[in-house]
Design a protein around this motif. Sequence first.
Motif, PDB file in Angstrom:
ATOM      1  N   ALA A  46      50.005  44.484  37.550  1.00  0.00           N
ATOM      2  CA  ALA A  46      51.484  44.211  37.904  1.00  0.00           C
ATOM      3  C   ALA A  46      52.186  44.446  39.292  1.00  0.00           C
ATOM      4  O   ALA A  46      53.159  43.778  39.733  1.00  0.00           O
ATOM      5  N   ALA A  47      52.040  46.091  39.543  1.00  0.00           N
ATOM      6  CA  ALA A  47      52.783  45.898  41.139  1.00  0.00           C
ATOM      7  C   ALA A  47      52.224  45.184  42.006  1.00  0.00           C
ATOM      8  O   ALA A  47      52.490  44.739  43.226  1.00  0.00           O
ATOM      9  N   ASP A  48      50.621  44.980  42.412  1.00  0.00           N
ATOM     10  CA  ASP A  48      50.000  44.404  42.900  1.00  0.00           C
ATOM     11  C   ASP A  48      50.268  42.707  42.716  1.00  0.00           C
ATOM     12  O   ASP A  48      50.049  41.682  43.662  1.00  0.00           O
ATOM     13  N   ASN A  49      51.139  42.297  42.054  1.00  0.00           N
ATOM     14  CA  ASN A  49      51.322  41.176  41.538  1.00  0.00           C
ATOM     15  C   ASN A  49      52.102  40.754  41.685  1.00  0.00           C
ATOM     16  O   ASN A  49      53.431  39.773  41.037  1.00  0.00           O
ATOM     17  N   ASP A  50      53.732  41.477  42.672  1.00  0.00           N
ATOM     18  CA  ASP A  50      54.654  41.220  42.859  1.00  0.00           C
ATOM     19  C   ASP A  50      55.378  41.500  41.937  1.00  0.00           C
ATOM     20  O   ASP A  50      56.848  40.887  41.560  1.00  0.00           O
ATOM     21  N   GLY A  51      55.147  42.276  40.522  1.00  0.00           N
ATOM     22  CA  GLY A  51      56.177  42.129  39.334  1.00  0.00           C
ATOM     23  C   GLY A  51      55.974  41.903  37.993  1.00  0.00           C
ATOM     24  O   GLY A  51      56.363  41.625  37.475  1.00  0.00           O
ATOM     25  N   VAL A  52      54.607  40.599  38.832  1.00  0.00           N
ATOM     26  CA  VAL A  52      54.647  39.719  37.918  1.00  0.00           C
ATOM     27  C   VAL A  52      53.584  39.372  37.081  1.00  0.00           C
ATOM     28  O   VAL A  52      52.167  40.633  37.365  1.00  0.00           O
TER      29      VAL A  52
END
Length: 64
Positions: A46-52
């Motif tokens: 999620a962190a690598d995908n801007d919280g998504v």
Amino acid sequence: MNDTRVSLDEQIRSFAAAVRTHLDDLPEDELDEIMSGLGADLAEQAADNDGVLDLGDPGAYAEE
């Protein structure tokens, strides 16, 4: 206003619980090993995908 969004932490907890259910036939020590890193891995994703976080199907995840 009523905020019905589910927090990222709750999404991860729910998904991990569903994966664990699919793996309940494994020996406890093997299951614990698999599950121990799942939450951290999902939080990192999620962190690598801007919280998504796109979790998909817990059964398919468990099959992997």
